[in-house]
Every structure is written in structure tokens, then in C-alpha cells.
Design a protein around this motif. Structure first.
Motif, PDB file in Angstrom:
ATOM      1  N   HIS A 216       0.828  -1.203   0.000  1.00 25.50           N
ATOM      2  CA  HIS A 216       0.000   0.000   0.000  1.00 25.50           C
ATOM      3  C   HIS A 216       0.867   1.260   0.000  1.00 25.50           C
ATOM      4  O   HIS A 216       0.398   2.353  -0.291  1.00 25.50           O
ATOM      5  CB  HIS A 216      -0.919   0.014   1.224  1.00 25.50           C
ATOM      6  CG  HIS A 216      -1.886  -1.141   1.255  1.00 25.50           C
ATOM      7  ND1 HIS A 216      -1.534  -2.387   1.709  1.00 25.50           N
ATOM      8  CD2 HIS A 216      -3.183  -1.224   0.852  1.00 25.50           C
ATOM      9  CE1 HIS A 216      -2.580  -3.206   1.619  1.00 25.50           C
ATOM     10  NE2 HIS A 216      -3.582  -2.528   1.103  1.00 25.50           N
ATOM     11  N   PHE A 217       2.131   1.091   0.356  1.00 26.37           N
ATOM     12  CA  PHE A 217       3.106   2.184   0.328  1.00 26.37           C
ATOM     13  C   PHE A 217       4.460   1.554   0.039  1.00 26.37           C
ATOM     14  O   PHE A 217       4.799   0.518   0.613  1.00 26.37           O
ATOM     15  CB  PHE A 217       3.135   2.919   1.683  1.00 26.37           C
ATOM     16  CG  PHE A 217       4.167   4.016   1.763  1.00 26.37           C
ATOM     17  CD1 PHE A 217       3.851   5.315   1.393  1.00 26.37           C
ATOM     18  CD2 PHE A 217       5.467   3.751   2.202  1.00 26.37           C
ATOM     19  CE1 PHE A 217       4.807   6.325   1.462  1.00 26.37           C
ATOM     20  CE2 PHE A 217       6.417   4.750   2.277  1.00 26.37           C
ATOM     21  CZ  PHE A 217       6.092   6.046   1.899  1.00 26.37           C
ATOM     22  N   SER A 218       5.235   2.153  -0.860  1.00 30.93           N
ATOM     23  CA  SER A 218       6.539   1.566  -1.188  1.00 30.93           C
ATOM     24  C   SER A 218       7.597   2.652  -1.317  1.00 30.93           C
ATOM     25  O   SER A 218       7.294   3.803  -1.644  1.00 30.93           O
ATOM     26  CB  SER A 218       6.460   0.753  -2.490  1.00 30.93           C
ATOM     27  OG  SER A 218       6.103   1.579  -3.578  1.00 30.93           O
ATOM     28  N   THR A 219       8.822   2.269  -1.053  1.00 28.34           N
ATOM     29  CA  THR A 219       9.963   3.166  -1.175  1.00 28.34           C
ATOM     30  C   THR A 219      11.202   2.337  -1.507  1.00 28.34           C
ATOM     31  O   THR A 219      11.241   1.141  -1.217  1.00 28.34           O
ATOM     32  CB  THR A 219      10.200   3.958   0.132  1.00 28.34           C
ATOM     33  OG1 THR A 219      11.403   4.731   0.017  1.00 28.34           O
ATOM     34  CG2 THR A 219      10.343   3.029   1.318  1.00 28.34           C
ATOM     35  N   ASN A 220      12.191   2.992  -2.101  1.00 34.81           N
ATOM     36  CA  ASN A 220      13.411   2.267  -2.469  1.00 34.81           C
ATOM     37  C   ASN A 220      14.507   2.419  -1.425  1.00 34.81           C
ATOM     38  O   ASN A 220      15.649   2.063  -1.678  1.00 34.81           O
ATOM     39  CB  ASN A 220      13.932   2.765  -3.828  1.00 34.81           C
ATOM     40  CG  ASN A 220      14.369   4.221  -3.791  1.00 34.81           C
ATOM     41  OD1 ASN A 220      14.028   4.949  -2.876  1.00 34.81           O
ATOM     42  ND2 ASN A 220      15.130   4.637  -4.781  1.00 34.81           N
ATOM     43  N   GLU A 221      14.166   2.930  -0.240  1.00 36.38           N
ATOM     44  CA  GLU A 221      15.182   3.129   0.802  1.00 36.38           C
ATOM     45  C   GLU A 221      14.642   2.608   2.129  1.00 36.38           C
ATOM     46  O   GLU A 221      13.507   2.886   2.507  1.00 36.38           O
ATOM     47  CB  GLU A 221      15.526   4.622   0.918  1.00 36.38           C
ATOM     48  CG  GLU A 221      17.015   4.929   1.050  1.00 36.38           C
ATOM     49  CD  GLU A 221      17.619   4.389   2.336  1.00 36.38           C
ATOM     50  OE1 GLU A 221      16.930   4.376   3.376  1.00 36.38           O
ATOM     51  OE2 GLU A 221      18.805   3.984   2.307  1.00 36.38           O
ATOM     52  N   SER A 222      15.452   1.848   2.845  1.00 36.32           N
ATOM     53  CA  SER A 222      15.007   1.235   4.102  1.00 36.32           C
ATOM     54  C   SER A 222      14.597   2.265   5.135  1.00 36.32           C
ATOM     55  O   SER A 222      13.644   2.053   5.894  1.00 36.32           O
ATOM     56  CB  SER A 222      16.125   0.347   4.663  1.00 36.32           C
ATOM     57  OG  SER A 222      16.371  -0.742   3.813  1.00 36.32           O
ATOM     58  N   GLU A 223      15.317   3.387   5.199  1.00 35.10           N
ATOM     59  CA  GLU A 223      14.959   4.428   6.167  1.00 35.10           C
ATOM     60  C   GLU A 223      13.544   4.944   5.912  1.00 35.10           C
ATOM     61  O   GLU A 223      12.791   5.226   6.844  1.00 35.10           O
ATOM     62  CB  GLU A 223      15.959   5.576   6.095  1.00 35.10           C
ATOM     63  CG  GLU A 223      17.337   5.261   6.644  1.00 35.10           C
ATOM     64  CD  GLU A 223      17.300   4.974   8.142  1.00 35.10           C
ATOM     65  OE1 GLU A 223      16.804   5.824   8.919  1.00 35.10           O
ATOM     66  OE2 GLU A 223      17.766   3.898   8.534  1.00 35.10           O
ATOM     67  N   GLY A 224      13.181   5.053   4.643  1.00 36.99           N
ATOM     68  CA  GLY A 224      11.832   5.508   4.311  1.00 36.99           C
ATOM     69  C   GLY A 224      10.769   4.511   4.733  1.00 36.99           C
ATOM     70  O   GLY A 224       9.700   4.887   5.225  1.00 36.99           O
ATOM     71  N   ALA A 225      11.052   3.226   4.549  1.00 34.56           N
ATOM     72  CA  ALA A 225      10.087   2.201   4.950  1.00 34.56           C
ATOM     73  C   ALA A 225       9.894   2.193   6.460  1.00 34.56           C
ATOM     74  O   ALA A 225       8.760   2.112   6.956  1.00 34.56           O
ATOM     75  CB  ALA A 225      10.559   0.836   4.460  1.00 34.56           C
ATOM     76  N   VAL A 226      10.996   2.280   7.193  1.00 33.51           N
ATOM     77  CA  VAL A 226      10.891   2.293   8.659  1.00 33.51           C
ATOM     78  C   VAL A 226      10.141   3.542   9.130  1.00 33.51           C
ATOM     79  O   VAL A 226       9.282   3.471  10.019  1.00 33.51           O
ATOM     80  CB  VAL A 226      12.299   2.214   9.293  1.00 33.51           C
ATOM     81  CG1 VAL A 226      12.222   2.448  10.802  1.00 33.51           C
ATOM     82  CG2 VAL A 226      12.926   0.860   9.002  1.00 33.51           C
ATOM     83  N   ALA A 227      10.439   4.691   8.537  1.00 33.55           N
ATOM     84  CA  ALA A 227       9.747   5.924   8.914  1.00 33.55           C
ATOM     85  C   ALA A 227       8.247   5.815   8.656  1.00 33.55           C
ATOM     86  O   ALA A 227       7.425   6.290   9.452  1.00 33.55           O
ATOM     87  CB  ALA A 227      10.336   7.111   8.149  1.00 33.55           C
ATOM     88  N   ALA A 228       7.884   5.194   7.533  1.00 35.94           N
ATOM     89  CA  ALA A 228       6.457   5.035   7.212  1.00 35.94           C
ATOM     90  C   ALA A 228       5.764   4.149   8.239  1.00 35.94           C
ATOM     91  O   ALA A 228       4.631   4.420   8.662  1.00 35.94           O
ATOM     92  CB  ALA A 228       6.310   4.446   5.809  1.00 35.94           C
TER      93      ALA A 228
END
Length: 302
Positions: A216-228
Motif C-alpha cells: 500500500h506504500f513503497s519506497t526504495n530506501e530502508s529508512e523511508g520504509a521504517v519511517a512510514a
């Protein structure tokens, strides 16, 4: 020494495909770099580079010369360093890794290496994209997951757990999954570590389940995924390194802990193989030792 400099300059022009980029690296003007390479070609009696308005590429002879010359130049660097100041390591080491790994796990462990070897300059390239490591003159790359291209040399740094995480706020609203199958009814956040083509795999005793999930939400950086996930956007699967701090302070909660998930290897990759600089091998050995010490003291989640 002038001839050696010309050879080093040639390798950078050939790898970067640009006189201007190589000149900037070496502290020269573009015209100076062009003249040095022209003199080198004149001395050798061959054309090493094919120059067009759009690109600079090695000729067939230039490619063969490049392949033979790079390991020799690296060996010369090591030989020079071995006799300076009692063999103390020195020189520039370029390392490539993702932003998340660098900030959370690698950079904090490099301070003691820099104190021990003050004449080694460490330059970190922080990005999740897979770049051309030889072209970018990378000495060692830190990679998580599948083994890198086997044309270089690979050394395993560690094995880290894959964890399933969510924020307390999200769980309070959406409920807490009690089995892997429950994940299909939850919002999923995708990052680099969660993008497993065959799905998220879980094991418990003889029960093995693979759950395929859409994001439902995606990013190419781990920091972004954790922040989400911290903000309450859903559940993700990531490495224990990527979220250790958030698990410790309670902003994230680990889910399905009675199920085993796939562990994730961390590799150091040397693109130039046996020709790798001694200082690059030393910094990797230092990281392996530091990680082993922390694991033994229970400071790491593996």
C-alpha cells in the motif's frame, strides 16, 4: 612517477568515460588531462581511447591495457604503503553501501579503525542503487541479501534476522496479526528488504508458509520504509539492523515472533578481487571483528 600518474589518469578516464570527470578527480584541468593521455598514447605508439563528441571509450587495445594495468597500479600502491612508516596503512578507500546500513551500523564502527590508521582516508558512497563499482573506483561495497556479482571477491560480514514490524498506533487501530495468514488483511509497507519475489516466508516446527502480499506504500530506501511504519502506515518486513533503535525505544513492535523468518546475509564485495588494496581488506576485517564482539555481548539482534 610522472609515468605512473599518467597510467592512473588513464584508468580513471577509461572507467569514467570522461576527460573532465577524471581531471576533476585528479586535480587537473581538462586540457591538462587530455595532453597527458595524448603523450601516453604517443609513448606507447597505440591509440588507447576512442574520442567522440558524446563519449570517450577504450579501444580494443585500450581495454586490454586497462585490464592488465589496474591490478599492477594497485599492487604498486600496496608496495609503496608497505615500506612507509613501518608498513602503516594509508591512502583513499572508497566504500559503497546503503544510507541505512551506513548510519545505523557501519559508520559507528569505523571510528576506532580511523584512530588506529589515521593515514587512511575513508570515502563513503551512500545509496541503495547498484552502481558500476569499477567505474566509480569503489574498493569495497557492503551489500545485504543476495551475493553480488561473483567476478570479484566476496566476504561475509554477518547474518542478520528479518523482522516483521508495526507501530503500536497502527496495531491499536488495525489489530495485531497472530498468524502469517492474517497479514493479507493488513496494509503493507514495502522497502528494499521486504521485496522478496516469492513472498514472505515463515516457519514454525513443520509448518512452512509463504505469504504473497501487495503493498500500500513503497519506497526504495530502508529508512523511508521504517519511517512510514513508525508513522502508522502499516506493516513491513525488514532487517534487524534497519529498526533496532525503534524496537528498543518502543516506537515499533516486532510481530509474529513465534515464527522464524529468513535470515539475511551481509556481504563485503571487492570488485577488483585479489588486486584489492590492503587497506580495504583491513577495514572489512575490522568490521567483521567489531560485529562479532557486539554479537557476543548481546548488542545485536543475532
Amino acid at each position: 612517477m610522472k609515468d605512473i600518474f599518467a597510467l592512473k589518469l588513464y584508468t580513471r578516464v577509461a572507467r569514467l568515460g570522461s576527460f573532465s570527470a577524471a581531471a576533476r578527480e585528479c586535480g587537473l584541468s581538462q586540457s591538462q588531462a587530455s595532453r597527458i593521455i595524448a603523450d601516453l598514447e604517443s609513448d606507447l605508439g597505440v591509440r588507447l581511447l576512442s574520442r567522440t563528441t558524446r563519449a570517450v571509450v577504450p579501444t580494443e587495445t585500450g581495454s586490454e591495457f586497462l585490464a592488465r594495468m589496474e591490478p599492477i597500479l594497485l599492487a604498486l600502491d600496496d608496495a609503496e604503503h608497505s615500506v612507509r612508516d613501518g608498513g602503516d596503512l594509508r591512502g583513499l578507500i572508497r566504500m559503497s553501501m546503503s544510507l541505512s546500513i551506513a548510519i545505523r551500523e557501519i559508520i559507528p564502527r569505523l571510528a576506532s579503525f580511523s584512530t588506529r590508521y589515521p593515514n587512511v582516508e575513508l570515502q563513503l558512497l551512500l545509496e541503495d542503487r547498484r552502481q558500476d563499482l569499477v567505474r566509480d573506483a569503489v574498493d569495497v561495497a557492503i551489500r545485504v541479501g543476495s551475493k553480488p556479482d561473483a567476478s570479484g571477491t566476496i566476504k561475509q560480514l554477518a547474518v542478520i534476522p528479518r523482522v516483521i514490524i508495526a507501530s503500536p498506533a497502527y496495531l491499536a487501530t488495525a489489530g495485531t496479526p497472530t498468524s502469517p495468514d492474517d497479514l493479507v488483511s493488513h496494509r503493507i509497507v514495502s522497502g528494499p528488504a521486504s521485496m522478496v519475489p516469492r513472498g514472505w516466508r515463515f516457519e514454525r516446527d513443520d509448518d512452512v508458509r509463504t505469504i504473497e502480499l501487495g503493498s500500500h506504500f513503497s519506497t526504495n530506501e530502508s529508512e523511508g520504509a521504517v519511517a512510514a511504519v513508525v508513522s502508522g502506515m502499516g506493516i513491513t518486513s525488514t532487517t534487524g539492523w534497519a529498526c533496532r533503535r525503534e524496537l528498543a525505544d518502543g516506537s515499533l513492535v516486532q510481530l509474529l515472533t513465534d515464527w522464524r523468518t529468513e535470515e539475511i546475509p551481509v556481504f563485503a564485495y571487492f570488485p577488483l578481487g585479489r588486486a584489492t588494496r590492503a587497506a580495504a581488506r583491513a577495514v572489512v576485517d575490522h568490521l567483521i571483528a567489531e560485529l562479532a564482539i557486539d554479537a557476543g555481548l548481546g548488542r545485536l539482534p543475532y
